[in-house]
Design a protein around this motif. Sequence first.
Motif: not given
Length: 218
Positions: A127-131
């Motif tokens: 999720f952090d990579e995507w955001m």
Amino acid sequence: MINIFSILFLAWLALAHQEGTSSQELREKVPDEFEGSWQRWHMKQEHDLDHADAKSVFILHDTRNAKRLSKLDILRMYGLLREEVVGRGDGTGSHDDTEVITDDMKNHLVQQVMSLIDKDGDGEISFDEWMEYSSQGGEFPDFGYGPGHEYDFEEEYEKHHWIQYHAENDPDVMVQHAEDVEHELLHHLHEIEHEKAGSGYNQRFPIRLSKIPPKFKA
């Protein structure tokens, strides 16, 4: 008596028939209204969302609720989590347009997506990579495989047509639309192909055009 479905069926065969079986590559341009954004096209076409923020895009495709997108999640999003795209992939179209999905296609797509977003190289998108990727204007890119029909052609037909036009007011399909006719043809020709695979039978067009009365070819 020949009903309207039979007439449409014969007319469709006459128009669609070619010598042998042609196969068109899976190439479909993003409609102009989405200004080149495959992600917006996918979210509208498959999830009926005009405006979806980055968090919503991630959550809708996180099938394990793990705050991570796996290889299978990516393939499902792009409509490649299957062995073939039948017709247009949405439950309609010509069976002659059915396209096999190869492992090379799947691997190439996953590798390209991961190279853009999976910064720690663990084979999944957190999720952090995507955001972080989204905050810099990044989106899931277009590979020319259409809007990403996530389910098989039967479920896609139900989602995109049946529920809207037949589920409540016309469950017996008393009113037939072009989509209903296309879907029935697609369904039956697909069944014939798989039942007769390897038999030498004309799998995609089992009816001989020479036997169709001329009045139905006009």
